[in-house]
Write a protein that holds these residues in place. Structure first.
Motif, short mmCIF file in Angstrom:
data_model
loop_
_atom_site.label_atom_id
_atom_site.label_comp_id
_atom_site.label_asym_id
_atom_site.label_seq_id
_atom_site.Cartn_x
_atom_site.Cartn_y
_atom_site.Cartn_z
N ARG A 1 5.86 37.91 -15.52
CA ARG A 1 5.97 37.23 -16.81
C ARG A 1 4.64 36.56 -17.13
O ARG A 1 3.98 35.99 -16.25
CB ARG A 1 7.14 36.26 -16.86
N GLY A 2 4.25 36.63 -18.38
CA GLY A 2 2.93 36.17 -18.80
C GLY A 2 2.63 34.72 -18.46
O GLY A 2 1.49 34.35 -18.18
N GLU A 3 3.68 33.89 -18.47
CA GLU A 3 3.47 32.46 -18.23
C GLU A 3 3.06 32.17 -16.79
O GLU A 3 2.45 31.16 -16.51
CB GLU A 3 4.74 31.67 -18.57
N TYR A 4 3.42 33.08 -15.86
CA TYR A 4 3.05 32.87 -14.46
C TYR A 4 1.59 33.30 -14.24
O TYR A 4 1.29 34.07 -13.32
CB TYR A 4 3.93 33.69 -13.53
N ALA A 5 0.70 32.78 -15.09
CA ALA A 5 -0.69 33.26 -15.04
C ALA A 5 -1.35 32.96 -13.69
O ALA A 5 -2.04 33.80 -13.13
CB ALA A 5 -1.48 32.61 -16.17
N TRP A 6 -1.08 31.77 -13.15
CA TRP A 6 -1.75 31.43 -11.88
C TRP A 6 -1.15 32.22 -10.72
O TRP A 6 -1.81 32.49 -9.73
CB TRP A 6 -1.69 29.92 -11.65
N VAL A 7 0.12 32.59 -10.86
CA VAL A 7 0.75 33.40 -9.81
C VAL A 7 0.13 34.81 -9.83
O VAL A 7 -0.12 35.40 -8.78
CB VAL A 7 2.28 33.48 -9.99
N ALA A 8 -0.15 35.30 -11.05
CA ALA A 8 -0.81 36.60 -11.18
C ALA A 8 -2.17 36.54 -10.48
O ALA A 8 -2.56 37.49 -9.79
CB ALA A 8 -0.97 36.97 -12.65
N ASP A 9 -2.86 35.42 -10.62
CA ASP A 9 -4.16 35.27 -9.94
C ASP A 9 -4.00 35.31 -8.42
O ASP A 9 -4.81 35.92 -7.71
CB ASP A 9 -4.83 33.94 -10.33
N ILE A 10 -2.96 34.65 -7.92
CA ILE A 10 -2.71 34.65 -6.47
C ILE A 10 -2.47 36.07 -5.99
O ILE A 10 -3.01 36.51 -4.96
CB ILE A 10 -1.50 33.74 -6.14
N LEU A 11 -1.67 36.82 -6.76
CA LEU A 11 -1.38 38.21 -6.38
C LEU A 11 -2.65 39.06 -6.40
O LEU A 11 -2.88 39.87 -5.50
CB LEU A 11 -0.33 38.82 -7.32
N GLU A 12 -3.46 38.86 -7.43
CA GLU A 12 -4.70 39.66 -7.53
C GLU A 12 -5.61 39.38 -6.34
O GLU A 12 -6.22 40.30 -5.78
CB GLU A 12 -5.43 39.34 -8.84
N GLU A 13 -5.67 38.12 -5.95
CA GLU A 13 -6.48 37.76 -4.80
C GLU A 13 -5.95 38.44 -3.54
O GLU A 13 -6.72 38.99 -2.73
CB GLU A 13 -6.43 36.26 -4.59
N ALA A 14 -4.64 38.41 -3.39
CA ALA A 14 -4.02 39.02 -2.21
C ALA A 14 -4.27 40.53 -2.19
O ALA A 14 -4.49 41.12 -1.13
CB ALA A 14 -2.51 38.72 -2.19
N ILE A 15 -4.25 41.14 -3.38
CA ILE A 15 -4.50 42.59 -3.46
C ILE A 15 -5.93 42.90 -3.00
O ILE A 15 -6.16 43.86 -2.25
CB ILE A 15 -4.25 43.11 -4.90
N VAL A 16 -6.87 42.07 -3.40
CA VAL A 16 -8.26 42.26 -2.97
C VAL A 16 -8.34 42.18 -1.44
O VAL A 16 -8.94 43.03 -0.78
CB VAL A 16 -9.19 41.20 -3.63
N GLU A 17 -7.68 41.17 -0.87
CA GLU A 17 -7.69 41.01 0.59
C GLU A 17 -7.06 42.20 1.29
O GLU A 17 -7.59 42.73 2.28
CB GLU A 17 -6.91 39.75 0.99
N ALA A 18 -5.90 42.62 0.77
CA ALA A 18 -5.19 43.74 1.40
C ALA A 18 -6.01 45.03 1.31
O ALA A 18 -6.03 45.83 2.25
CB ALA A 18 -3.82 43.94 0.74
N THR A 19 -6.71 45.19 0.19
CA THR A 19 -7.53 46.39 0.02
C THR A 19 -8.70 46.36 1.01
O THR A 19 -9.01 47.36 1.66
CB THR A 19 -8.07 46.47 -1.43
N LYS A 20 -9.31 45.19 1.12
CA LYS A 20 -10.44 45.03 2.03
C LYS A 20 -10.04 45.36 3.47
O LYS A 20 -10.82 45.89 4.25
CB LYS A 20 -10.92 43.57 1.97
N ASN A 21 -8.80 45.05 3.79
CA ASN A 21 -8.34 45.26 5.16
C ASN A 21 -7.63 46.60 5.36
O ASN A 21 -6.97 46.81 6.38
CB ASN A 21 -7.45 44.11 5.60
#
Ligand code: FMN
Ligand code: SF4
Ligand code: FES
Lengths: 450, 167
Positions: free
Chosen positions: A124-144
């Motif tokens: 949901r659009g309002e969970y903007a900071w949660v989307a950021d947390i997920l994006e960060e986690a995706i970067v980490e998971a990809t790196k690993n």
């Protein structure tokens, strides 16, 4: 302490980061699934687990997965439903905010099982900071090496993309969600065709809730049979409940579906009782769409038996005397709350959220709000109650998507169980503007016919 | 056309579009509208929507349809800080009405209005998924939860300071 499968590590400091999640045993289920299991055996374990969709409808997840069409040369997609907009529900947010890698691990295993190389999280659009947390986690998971090309040398490619909505409850409905993901208005599609055959970009698609997909991790870890041993009957595993309203400890709790409603409300491990020493009047146990129950029918079924926090027990008695597990949004109302007003806020919500495609829903939700507003502001007539009843009946079952039903049920249940409170409002026009009907008989022991 | 993404915004635009398969760039419409709204002063003038249509190679009407459907897109100018206070059932039983009345009084505006100095807009919204942390409101990207009158005062002061610091 009950069993914890999802939130077991939620309080480990730093668990949001990849390193800590991995150190705590994270991604071992993904490793097992991708390296040691076949697609068929993963689906089989999910089937055996008895896992039911946690988004509200409770449809068996393994069965849904087995329906996905596999036409030659057509990509398939898994879409994670993180729209979470049903009033009273905030459990998916908690999972994503504190355990983003648990969701990603569940998504990876599920994408592998379904053959989805591009998986989307519709948040949901309002969970903007949660989307950021997920994006960060995706970067980490990809790196690993957990996302990207040729994961763990298996030849399987998978990328997870976060897609933010923009404020529309209806986009939680799976076909509206797909439309929205295609860059359109969130108008639900007529089914069939079902998403499993023609979903996102007309490709075979599975849409599952956040919690459903996270639950795949413990299922793979422990095996479907072991998972199914937790809980009772067809309510297997654990369920996240987001508890709110007039309780001492609002929050997200993981329960193993054998706990009674009474224990859940009053024990210190969970809700910690009604706030400010007040008495329990009513509860909407599964998100705003499910029927509201007065205290007496909430704690005991019409047969006088203890009611439990699971799919079967919460719906015991059907809509006449029961409710539903729904999304797990558990809303408690104390003795000072006015049922008419509460119902009005929900009617306003559904009017606001109707996509407007079907006239019974578009017009009906507007009418219900107006009439409830009239009663609430001390201008109602007794005939208005019957009119409300009539309108909700005309919506139910006559619409493209279940939002119509979701709008009708709360009104129907409020009238069914609290008709005298509506009447009191109408007969005490002035008094109702300054005071409340109160608890009355709503917590009295119910008469059980012999 | 005067409204345009700067380099940084353009990079973000490309990142958003790259999430979807070739030829399915329309799927990026919602995220790109968020980007446009954040980039062009918190709302979407027709010019911004037309610009997005050109970028995504779709008809302007396809953008208007979407921008008018979703509640997060502002089609009129708003203040620097938009207070979106939840008014749905669970928040209401937890005291949101008192908070809404208090904010109205402190800012001297009604829901839907913006303060004369252009700093604050008040909007009443439906459930934001924070029901257990009620009463609450969203301001920009963040949630302000467990609101009390004292907290509201502090928040208003905090944003006023931010604006003053910039001037
Ligand atoms: C109006 C409406 C809103 C819905 N909102 C959500 C939601 O926010 N999250 C969700 O997971 N499912 C929601 N659903 C249910 C979805 O349509 C779908 O059944 C679900 O995502 C399937 O996932 P599950 O089987 O894992 O529960 C909604 C359904 C309707 C009719
Ligand atoms: S029931 Fe309501 S929300 Fe669902 S498609 Fe019809 S008008 Fe839209
Ligand atoms: S009702 Fe206000 S956040 Fe859910």
């Amino acid at each position: 302490m009950g069993v914890k499968l999802l939130l077991e590590k939620a309080n480990v400091p730093g668990i949001r980061s990849y390193d800590v999640y991995r150190r705590e045993g994270g991604y071992s289920a993904a490793e097992k699934a991708l390296k040691e299991m076949t697609i068929e055996s993963i689906v089989e374990e999910v089937k055996k687990s008895g896992l039911r969709g946690r988004g509200g409808a409770g449809f068996p997840a393994g069965m849904k997965w087995s329906f996905i069409a596999k036409p030659e040369g057509v990509p398939r997609h898994l879409v994670c439903n993180a729209d979470e907009s049903e009033p009273g529900t905030f459990k998916d947010r908690y999972l994503m905010e504190f355990l983003p890698h648990l969701l990603l691990e569940g998504l990876l295993i599920s994408s592998f099982a379904l053959g989805s190389n591009d998986t989307y999280i519709y948040i949901r659009g309002e969970y903007a900071w949660v989307a950021d947390i997920l994006e960060e986690a995706i970067v980490e998971a990809t790196k690993n090496g957990w996302l990207g090309k040729n994961i763990l040398g298996t030849g399987f490619d998978c990328m997870i993309h976060v897609h933010r909505g923009a404020g529309a409850y209806i986009c939680g409905e799976e076909t509206a969600l797909i439309e929205s993901l295609e860059g359109k208005r969130g108008n639900p599609r007529i089914k069939p065709p079902f998403p499993a055959i023609q979903g996102l970009w007309m490709r075979p698609t599975v849409v599952n809730n956040v919690e459903t997909l996270a639950a795949v991790v413990p299922i793979i870890k422990m095996g479907g049979d072991e998972y199914a041993k937790i809980g009772v009957g067809r309510s297997t595993g654990t369920k996240l409940i987001s508890a709110c309203g007039n309780i001492n400890k609002p929050g997200v709790y993981e329960i193993d579906m054998t706990i009674s409603v009474e224990d859940f409300i009053y024990s210190d491990e969970y809700c910690g009782g009604i706030a400010n020493g007040k008495k329990l009047k009513a509860c909407i146990p599964g998100g705003s769409s499910v029927p509201i129950l007065p205290a007496n029918l909430l704690l005991k079924t019409a047969k006088g038996e203890t009611r439990y926090m699971n799919y079967e027990s919460l719906s015991d008695g059907g809509f006449a005397t029961g409710s539903m597990m729904g999304s797990g949004g558990f809303i408690i109302l104390d003795e000072d709350q006015c049922i008419v007003k509460n119902t009005l806020t929900l009617a306003r919500f559904y009017r606001h959220e109707s996509c407007g495609q079907c006239s019974p829903c578009r017009e009906g939700t507007g009418w219900m709000e107006k009439i409830l507003q009239k009663i609430e502001s001390g201008k109602g007539e007794v005939s208005d109650i019957d009119l409300l009843w009539d309108i909700q009946r005309k919506i139910e079952g006559n619409t493209i998507c279940p939002l119509g039903d979701a709008a009708a049920w709360p009104v129907a249940a409020a009238i069914r169980h609290f008709r005298d409170e509506f009447e009191w409002h109408i007969h005490n026009r002035e008094l109702s503007q300054t005071s409340n009907f109160g608890l009355q008989h709503y917590a009295d022991p119910i008469h059980v016919p012999a | 056309m005067s409204l345009q993404f700067n380099n940084e915004q353009m990079t973000e635009f490309k990142r958003l579009v790259a999430r979807y398969p070739e030829g399915k760039q329309k799927s990026a419409l919602l995220p790109v509208l968020h980007l446009a709204q954040d980039s062009f002063g918190g709302w979407l003038p027709t010019e911004a929507m037309d610009y997005v249509a050109v970028l995504l190679n779709i008809e302007p009407i396809e953008v208007y349809e979407v921008a008018t459907f979703y509640s997060m897109y502002n089609l009129k100018p708003v203040g620097k800080f938009v207070f979106e206070v939840c008014q749905t059932g669970p928040c209401m039983v937890s005291g949101s009405e008192n908070i809404i009345t208090y904010i109205q009084k402190q800012l001297g505006i009604q829901p839907g209005e913006t303060t004369k100095d252009g700093i604050f807009t008040l909007k009443l919204v439906e459930c934001l998924g924070a029901c257990g942390y009620a009463p609450m409101m969203q301001v920009g990207k963040i949630y302000r939860e467990h609101l009390t009158k004292e907290k509201v005062d502090a928040i208003i002061a905090e944003y006023r300071m931010q604006v003053a610091a910039k001037n």
